[in-house]
Design a protein around this motif. Structure first.
Motif, short mmCIF file in Angstrom:
data_model
loop_
_atom_site.label_atom_id
_atom_site.label_comp_id
_atom_site.label_asym_id
_atom_site.label_seq_id
_atom_site.Cartn_x
_atom_site.Cartn_y
_atom_site.Cartn_z
N LEU A 44 0.76 -1.48 -0.02
CA LEU A 44 -0.04 -0.21 0.25
C LEU A 44 0.94 1.63 0.10
CD1 LEU A 44 -2.86 -1.05 2.22
CD2 LEU A 44 -3.30 0.17 0.07
N VAL A 45 2.07 1.08 0.88
CA VAL A 45 2.76 2.31 0.79
C VAL A 45 2.99 2.90 -0.97
CG1 VAL A 45 5.08 1.11 0.63
CG2 VAL A 45 4.97 3.17 1.77
N LEU A 46 3.11 2.12 -2.36
CA LEU A 46 3.23 2.35 -3.71
C LEU A 46 1.94 3.13 -3.96
CD1 LEU A 46 4.04 -0.72 -4.56
CD2 LEU A 46 5.73 1.41 -3.85
N TYR A 47 0.57 2.79 -3.18
CA TYR A 47 -0.23 4.14 -3.39
C TYR A 47 -0.87 4.45 -2.41
CZ TYR A 47 -2.09 -1.19 -5.23
OH TYR A 47 -1.30 -1.44 -6.44
N LEU A 48 -0.24 5.07 -0.99
CA LEU A 48 -0.45 6.10 -0.54
C LEU A 48 0.57 6.32 -0.05
CD1 LEU A 48 -3.59 3.50 0.97
CD2 LEU A 48 -3.68 5.85 -0.52
N PHE A 49 1.21 6.89 -0.23
CA PHE A 49 2.87 7.28 0.59
C PHE A 49 2.85 8.40 1.51
CE2 PHE A 49 6.65 10.09 0.48
CZ PHE A 49 7.28 8.75 0.80
N PRO A 50 2.20 9.12 1.06
CA PRO A 50 2.04 10.71 1.60
C PRO A 50 1.02 9.87 3.02
CG PRO A 50 0.81 10.60 -0.49
CD PRO A 50 1.33 9.97 -0.71
N ALA A 51 0.39 8.64 2.92
CA ALA A 51 -1.13 8.79 4.06
C ALA A 51 0.12 7.79 5.41
CB ALA A 51 -2.10 8.00 3.36
N TRP A 52 1.47 7.65 4.25
CA TRP A 52 2.75 7.03 5.35
C TRP A 52 3.17 7.81 5.86
CZ3 TRP A 52 7.81 6.98 3.82
CH2 TRP A 52 8.17 5.63 5.01
N ILE A 53 3.31 8.62 5.60
CA ILE A 53 4.03 9.37 6.64
C ILE A 53 3.35 10.26 7.45
CG2 ILE A 53 5.14 11.40 6.08
CD1 ILE A 53 6.94 9.91 4.64
N ILE A 54 2.24 10.44 6.81
CA ILE A 54 1.16 10.97 7.98
C ILE A 54 1.07 10.46 9.38
CG2 ILE A 54 -0.85 11.89 9.12
CD1 ILE A 54 -0.88 13.38 6.28
N PHE A 55 0.82 8.45 9.33
CA PHE A 55 0.86 7.94 10.02
C PHE A 55 2.48 7.11 10.57
CE2 PHE A 55 1.51 3.63 11.06
CZ PHE A 55 0.09 3.24 11.96
#
Lengths: 402, 332
Positions: free
Chosen positions: B185-196
């Motif tokens: 999922l980090v490939l799809y949702l990189f910014p969300a991962w940063i926030i997480f």
């Protein structure tokens, strides 16, 4: 002093919402035994009352009952981050009183000692500042470099910390063989280390947020509170005793005075970083221009005779005996000499009624003077800022309380 | 359920909660000290056991033998309860994490919600610990902790919403299976991962967000008045929170136990390998925790709140909108 504090604690008109927080004398970031009585509104500092004196040892009074040489070890314990610089400042002040001219080689060695101390003191100031703001690694990197300086100092003086290296009329001994090479090796790699400190902090967003526009000291405030050293220069005032009132032939060396513009914690931090570089420059020039010749004045009324001759020669024995028991004969009068120490102007005032003991001595310690501005600049700020400001003012209680 | 099954489940709980997690936490303490020493040109603990590996055991023994001081001015019941309140949620939250293929202690279909509901209890441990100590520094630490953890929980929760949107699952095991099939999922949702990631640092009270502790400001913040095993529990809780946070990062964004470009064999070997993969990934994120801690300075309390409310929260809302839009478009 204690009555004054009680008044603060029991202040009747104090609104109930404010709480009084006693920060220190045992607190990780009050650098020794400074005590701050903070009146807090939530996390905001409404009032700040610094309480000093927990490390008072009565040095100035002690000086009245000892010869000039006997006081030198006490200065090791003044600003205990730069004992050598204190030794140099004291002895130069004593020579100023007695009226002694020292040989050029002794001057160069003293400049070298002062600048090495400056590097060591600024490294600790920088490291402790960084640690107070939370960057622990920079602190230990600074300590690693200080360790090298301590090794160098040990090589010259035989002691890492309690150096007591200077003598009226010169220094205790000439620099040993091989020392210059060691010092060269240190200053060759040092700029790289400064760069690594800067990489960790100078453009670090969090560091900038924590230090920019925090604890701003305006030019007027800096002058009216009598700040000296990097704290004054951080506010953009060009005043460095090494240049403006040269002593120890500082005019022979070419170096700049780093200046800040705003006078905030960040500027003071940058000033110290730049001064590290300037001190390295001075050390390089000292090595290049190191003059030959004796390291003590040849006046036998001033400097101790060679130890090997004392037990053989009549004159030398008498001089040794008189200098040790009665000290150097100072003329009647008073004198003040201030030296540019790592923390600012360390001044010694002497009043002499003649003879080897000062009638009165007063130490103008930069830490004490610099600390006075603290309540001014932390009012209305957060507790976290108090810590950052304390780190950036870079004081030493050993010197503040004397 | 068969009796054997229940026994097996109990054994698993004991193994993970009482052995694996505390041991990992102990190793993590060792690793933190060794890594920080490496970063700072020191040696770190290297005397007890090979490479100092037994140092945590020595530390634990020291903690046990220390006098357990309960200061006279504390609110006793809450003072004693607080360390447990801080440790237990961290252990509980780990229960739903699929630590190997088809393996999780608790198989709940609302795994993510369970994690958030349980971990939000942890804030009580710290806040009450600070409050019950009846000391000014502790109180300040406790107040900071409650504000910080509640604010960042919002960003943390919102940064996971895109994961739910993309996968359509709240079951952690199935989220991992989705990633095994469609890519991490980090490939799809990189910014969300940063926030997480940022929020999870704040949730675990680690530098640059360790305002509740802030050694150089509040001495030790909420646990100033704690000693002996009570302090050790707080200490352990911090590290187990780190492990849980890293495990969740791996599960939600980095494919959990999934190994890319490699088909895991069926049966026991495959499960073991998947568990190893999970451990390796979690280990990397634990290292990241340590790395960041020894590199960055600390935020000021208000700056931290600004970051949480003014940057991370709007950003995660924006990401939710974008992801929702993307999912809706692709679904048509």
């Amino acid at each position: 002093m204690s009555t004054q504090v009680d008044i603060v604690l029991d202040r009747p008109e104090q609104p109930q919402e404010h709480q009084v927080l006693n920060m220190g004398p045992q607190h990780p970031s009050t650098h020794g035994v400074l005590r701050l009585v903070l009146e807090l509104d939530g996390e905001i500092v409404v009032n700040c009352e610094p309480v000093v004196g927990y490390l008072h040892r009565g040095m100035e009074k002690l000086a009245e009952s000892m010869t000039f040489h006997m006081f030198t070890p006490y200065t090791d314990r003044l600003d205990y981050l730069a004992p050598l610089a204190n030794n140099v400042a004291l002895t130069t002040a004593q020579e100023h009183l007695i009226g002694v001219e020292i040989p050029p080689r002794a001057k160069a060695i003293r400049v070298m000692c002062t600048e090495m101390s400056r590097i060591s003191a600024h490294l600790l100031g920088l490291g402790a500042f960084a640690m107070d703001v939370g960057a622990m690694t920079v602190f230990l990197w600074c300590f690693r470099e200080r360790e090298t300086i301590y090794n160098l100092i040990e090589h010259i003086t035989g002691a890492r910390f309690t150096t007591s290296y200077t003598r009226v009329g010169g220094v205790a001994n000439d620099i040993p063989d091989g020392f210059i090479e060691e010092l060269k090796a240190f200053i060759d790699q040092f700029p790289e280390q400064i760069e690594s400190f800067e990489k960790m902090l100078s453009r670090n967003r969090i560091w900038i947020d924590r230090t920019k526009d925090i604890g701003v000291i305006t030019k007027d405030d800096a002058l009216s509170y009598g700040l000296t050293g990097p704290n004054l220069r951080g506010s953009g005032i060009e005043w460095d005793l090494r240049i403006h009132r040269p002593y120890l032939d500082y005019e022979r060396y070419d170096f700049d005075i780093p200046l800040g513009s705003v006078g905030d914690c960040y500027d003071r931090y940058l000033c110290r970083i730049e001064e590290l570089k300037e001190s390295t420059k001075i050390l390089q020039q000292v090595i290049q221009k190191m003059p030959g010749g004796p390291v003590n004045t040849q006046d036998s009324k001033i400097s101790l005779p060679e130890k090997s001759t004392v037990l053989k020669g009549m004159d030398e024995l008498i001089h040794q005996f008189i200098l040790i028991t009665e000290g150097q004969d100072a003329p009647v009068g008073e004198s003040y000499f201030g030296a540019e120490n790592p923390k600012g102007e360390l001044g010694f005032y002497f009043r002499s009624k003649g003879g080897g003991y000062p009638d009165r001595m007063f130490i103008r310690s930069p830490s004490f003077v610099n600390l006075q501005i603290l309540p001014e600049i932390v009012k209305g700020r957060f507790i976290s800022d108090v810590v950052a400001v304390l780190g950036s003012i870079d004081f030493v209680m050993g010197e503040c309380d004397r | 359920m068969l009796f054997v099954d229940i026994l097996w489940k109990l054994l698993e709980i004991v193994l993970v909660a009482a052995v694996a997690l505390p041991t990992t936490a102990a190793l993590l303490v060792w690793a933190e000290r060794r890594v920080s020493a490496f970063m700072q040109d020191r040696l770190g603990p290297n005397r007890v056991g090979p490479a100092g590996l037994l140092q945590p055991i020595a530390d634990l023994l020291k903690f046990i033998f220390k006098e357990d001081v309960v200061p006279g001015h504390v609110n006793k019941a809450i003072y004693i309860l607080a360390p447990a309140l801080s440790l237990v949620p961290a252990l509980l939250a780990f229960a739903v994490v699929p630590y190997a293929r088809d393996m999780a202690i608790l198989d709940v279909n609302v795994g993510i919600l369970y994690v958030f509901s349980v971990s939000s209890i942890a804030v009580y441990g710290i806040t009450l610990g600070g409050w019950a100590s009846n000391s000014k520094y502790s109180l300040l630490g406790g107040v900071r902790a409650s504000a910080q953890m509640i604010s960042y929980e919002l960003a943390l929760g919102l940064s996971v919403v895109p994961v739910l949107l993309v996968t359509g699952e709240t079951h952690l095991g199935r989220i991992v299976e989705w990633q095994a099939a469609n890519g991490w999922l980090v490939l799809y949702l990189f910014p969300a991962w940063i926030i997480f990631l940022v929020s999870s640092y704040a949730e675990t009270n680690r530098l640059p967000f360790d305002c509740p502790e802030a050694e150089t400001e509040l001495v030790a913040g909420y646990h100033t008045e704690y000693s002996s095993m009570k302090f050790a529990l707080f200490f352990l809780a911090e590290y187990i929170h780190m492990i849980t946070a890293s495990a969740l990062t791996v599960t939600l964004f980095f494919g959990g136990w999934h190994v890319p470009f490699f088909t895991l064999p069926e049966g026991g070997w495959g499960t073991t390998l998947s568990c190893l993969a999970f451990c390796a990934k979690t280990g990397f994120f634990l290292f990241l925790f340590i790395w960041v801690r020894w590199t960055l300075p600390r935020f000021r309390y208000d700056q931290l709140m600004n970051l949480g409310w003014k940057i991370l929260l709007p950003a995660s809302l924006g990401i939710i909108m974008l992801t929702a839009g993307g999912v809706a478009l692709l679904a048509d």
